[in-house]
Design an enzyme around this catalytic site. Structure first.
Site, PDB file in Angstrom:
ATOM      1  CD  GLU A 143      -1.783  -2.383   0.826  1.00  0.00           C
ATOM      2  OE1 GLU A 143      -1.044  -2.950   1.642  1.00  0.00           O
ATOM      3  OE2 GLU A 143      -2.213  -2.949  -0.194  1.00  0.00           O
ATOM      4  CG  ASN A 177      -1.860  -5.460  -3.121  1.00  0.00           C
ATOM      5  OD1 ASN A 177      -1.309  -5.891  -2.134  1.00  0.00           O
ATOM      6  ND2 ASN A 177      -1.978  -4.160  -3.334  1.00  0.00           N
ATOM      7  CG  ASP A 186      -5.498  -5.151  -1.102  1.00  0.00           C
ATOM      8  OD1 ASP A 186      -4.312  -5.333  -1.394  1.00  0.00           O
ATOM      9  OD2 ASP A 186      -5.911  -5.151   0.064  1.00  0.00           O
TER      10      ASP A 186
END
Lengths: 181, 631
Positions: B229, B313, B355
């Protein structure tokens, strides 16, 4: 040979000159008046008699346009990546009444500029001051600290959350900064 | 080297510009991305599934091997079964289980770790600041032998996406190995507690952190990074277990030489063959900040000499910024542990939209699949985040089956001819619109929480989620060391209203045998024993024992906080069987409690808060190790 001697001489003089730099001896201490009588305080606990606290003012705290700019910057600089839309995640919530490092505009500005040890990055030098003050002004609206007239009146996020102005009074909100004077 | 003080902390990614450029960002050298864009023991199993059972065997282990009662790695064995042959505690007596002793970590964040038991010592690692405690099992109450406290940068908490968890340590050759949140791998003398070596392998100023438990294979400590992220570039690295020096590093994106793809790389499907696909399946340079981290589980097959690890991801979440298949993210690699060389690859979610990190556990079994009588295949079973339990041929990487175990709307199955996930065009996320009713949600049908496999029942026991979400794509600006996501998310319960479940799955038949609904996501690991008891914990704090055959609840105990840890069992120096579990809510799902998040903002914690608003009424934070035994 002569050139070398001259060179050595110059070098010696340089060292000698540097050696002249002496510690400055102060015969007077700083005057007592130099203590900041009214600093922006991060706590209410003071030694001895309580002295008044100063409230810092951000240049944009009452400016609706600047606050909306602050929201845009809050997202673009990825503040929202950690604090989301006030609820927090990686960083603490900004919409509740808890302020680890203070809710005063100056406290918030300092937090953004200096960073904080448990994960808040230091944005000082990376983002212009003017933008930091706009972000500061927006951050205060998240917990209802901004003047009603300047607060955004609706949320633009996907979440069907009530607007900042219409947040339930029963819900915890931040403390208004005290203005002792 | 860190360069915090200088202006070039900001790294650019101009290639992504498809819309208005943020002049203010450029003025700072900050480039914004704005876009529109088996132990088979012969005991007869439940009659209903005897056919499936006959073929179930744990890979790499002789059937008659005895359990030595230790627990040396979080997944118990290289095949990642979390199965113990101990059987003192069984379906008949588990109801008498009582707490034997407890140990407080004094830490209030999420406790996702697994205790280890080596000889007569137990080892536990806390969440940040990652303190290692050694407990003496020979003494009553298991007093502290020593603690090891590494220097860990507190600033690392700012780049940990989903609470400051640690998933445990691994033991090998006299040393305990584990990772710290700020990106160090440490080796500690298991007897005396002294530091043997400590190596910085990640950089928090790039957004990297480490939460995974390492696996030690043939003198190599295998470690991967977190930070999907934060626009990091994912990798798995091997450190020499003696010296702590890096032996190899394999990236999940970029040119073949960085991914350690060479002549021995033989992927099963044609879409994974070609030169430098880790570059060409991305917009220019996007692979440099494209994710594919490795914060999950690794398995090892000693016979084939292959390790198996997933890749997480692609970043950012907003897929419009990264058209292409985004190799080698959201997939699985088989690698040679000696050199790191890739041997095959399969991509669970090409061009992932949701994700769906592909880093879950890989359970290595020798299985006779339904309809293939007498033919036992070397398989890898993977309950994947995208909602399917995959059975792969672990020699070749071929998908043998992929069956959904939750309600799935984000895809329409797996094409077994091409191996490709079939897209659901109506659920395509992206810039400028909100896609609703995406199931499973971002944490997947099953996140990191590891399942267990019993060779006695032939069943895989999966703690998992039942969550759906709405997702809105927004702009994502890459600023090194800060989040790079580009999505607003709001999660909620899937069909049935239960946000989690504990499911027993028959991997040979590809179907669920029983399932127990849970109000909250079942975020703890699972443990199954030869006593045919399966253990897991709930986010309200219940530690439960179920009958492995039927799913019937046999016992439960309410611990002090929500459970997201990994249960283990061991034989103590007194010859008794014990079961141990961390209590201490947190993690991505429990961040609302562990980090005190505000439930009024459903998008908080990447949208997980919306689904967990009632958790603060059910549990409070606080880390404690619980150890249970029969009276």
């Amino acid at each position: 040979m002569r050139r070398l001697a001259t060179g050595l001489c110059a070098l010696a003089l340089t060292f000698a000159a540097l050696a002249c730099e002496r510690e400055e001896r102060r015969f007077q201490t700083l005057p007592a008046k130099s203590a900041r009588a009214q600093p922006v305080r991060l706590t209410t606990l003071q030694p001895g008699q309580s002295l008044p606290a100063r409230s810092g003012h951000g240049p944009y705290d009452e400016n609706a346009w600047a606050i909306s700019e602050g929201e845009r910057l809050f997202n673009q600089y990825n503040c929202s990546g950690c604090h989301f839309h006030g609820g927090g995640g990686i960083g603490p919530p900004l919409m509740d009444a808890k302020w680890i490092y203070g809710s005063d505009p100056q406290n918030i500005y300092d937090t953004i500029v200096e960073g904080r040890p448990n994960g808040m990055p230091s944005y000082g030098g990376h983002v212009p001051d003017d933008q930091i003050w706009k972000i500061e002004a927006y951050v205060r609206t998240l917990s209802g600290l901004a003047p009603k007239a300047a607060e955004p009146d609706r949320s633009d996020q996907m979440e069907a959350r009530r607007s900042e102005q219409a947040t339930s009074p029963a819900a915890p909100r931040g403390q208004k900064a005290e203005h002792p004077q | 080297m860190r360069d915090t003080a200088s202006g070039h902390r900001w790294e650019g990614s101009e290639q992504f510009y498809r819309g208005a450029i943020l002049a203010l960002g450029l003025a700072l050298g900050l480039a914004g991305c704005r876009t529109r864009a088996s132990k088979e023991d012969g005991k007869p199993a439940a009659p209903a599934r005897s056919a499936a059972l006959a073929g179930a065997r744990v890979a790499g282990q002789p059937p008659a091997q005895q359990d030595d009662g230790q627990w040396l790695m979080p997944a118990k064995d290289y095949a990642s079964t979390r199965y113990s042959a101990l059987a003192q505690i069984n379906t008949a007596n588990v109801a008498q289980l009582k707490p034997a002793w407890t140990f407080s970590t004094g830490n209030v964040r999420g406790h996702e770790g697994a205790p280890l038991v080596v000889g007569s010592t137990m080892y536990v690692v806390t969440p940040f600041p990652n303190i290692l405690y050694a407990l003496d099992l020979t003494q009553p109450g298991a007093p502290l032998k020593w603690k090891y406290e590494p220097p860990v940068l507190p600033a690392a908490q700012g780049v940990a996406c989903c609470d400051v968890v640690n998933r445990g340590a691994a033991y090998d050759d006299g040393k305990i190995y584990y990772n710290t949140l700020d990106g160090q791998t440490v080796a500690v003398d298991a007897a005396a507690g002294g530091e043997v070596w400590r190596t910085m392998v990640a950089d928090i100023n790039k957004g990297e952190s480490i939460t995974m438990a390492p696996l030690v294979v043939k003198g190599k400590v295998l470690v991967g990074n977190s930070g999907g992220e934060f626009g990091v570039r994912g990798w798995l690295t091997a450190l020499d277990s003696g010296s702590g020096r890096i032996a190899w590093r394999a990236y999940s994106t970029g040119p073949d030489k960085d991914v350690l793809i060479g002549p021995r790389f033989k992927p099963f499907y044609p879409q994974d063959r070609g030169k430098d696909l880790g570059v060409s399946t991305w917009p220019p340079d996007a692979w440099k900040i494209g994710g594919g981290t490795m914060w999950g589980w690794i398995s090892y097959d000693p016979e084939l000499n292959l390790i198996y690890h997933g890749t997480a991801n692609p970043g950012p979440w907003n897929p419009d910024i990264r058209p292409g298949d985004n190799k080698w993210t959201a997939g699985i690699f088989a690698r040679d542990p000696d050199t790191g060389e890739a041997r095959w690859f399969y991509q669970w979610s090409p061009h992932d939209l949701y994700d769906y990190d592909g880093i879950n556990e890989n359970v290595l079994l020798d299985l006779e699949l339904q309809g293939q009588h007498g033919q036992r295949r070397k398989v890898l079973v993977r309950p994947e985040r995208n909602g399917y339990v995959y059975v792969l041929d672990r020699v070749t990487g071929e998908v043998l089956s992929a069956n959904p175990f939750v309600h799935v709307t984000s895809s329409r199955g797996v094409d077994l001819k091409t191996g490709r996930l079939i897209e659901a065009p109506d659920k395509k996320t992206g810039f400028g619109h909100i896609v609703r009713d995406v199931c499973p949600a971002a944490p997947g049908a099953k996140d990191w929480q590891p399942s267990a496999f019993s060779p006695r029942t032939g069943l895989l026991y999966m703690p998992h989620n039942n969550l759906c979400m709405d997702e809105e794509g927004v702009e994502a600006n890459y600023i090194a060391g800060t989040p790079f996501v580009g999505a607003n998310v709001r999660m909620y319960a899937g069909p049935g209203g239960n946000r989690g479940a504990f499911t027993a799955w028959d991997p040979a038949a590809g179907r669920a045998v029983w399932s127990v609904p849970e109000p909250f996501p079942a975020w703890s690991g699972a443990l199954v024993t030869a006593g045919d008891v399966v253990f897991y914990g709930t986010m309200e704090g219940w530690f439960k024992a179920l009958d492995a055959h039927t799913g019937k609840e046999l016992w439960k105990f309410k611990t002090g906080s929500g459970i997201i840890g990994q249960p283990i069992t061991y034989k103590g120096p007194d010859g008794k069987q014990y079961v141990a579990i961390f209590s201490g809510v947190g993690g991505w799902s429990g961040a609302i409690v562990a980090a005190g998040l505000d439930p009024r903002d459903g998008t908080a914690a990447l949208g997980f808060v919306n689904a967990m608003k009632d958790l603060p009424q059910k549990t409070t934070p606080g880390g404690m190790l619980y150890v249970f035994a029969l009276p």
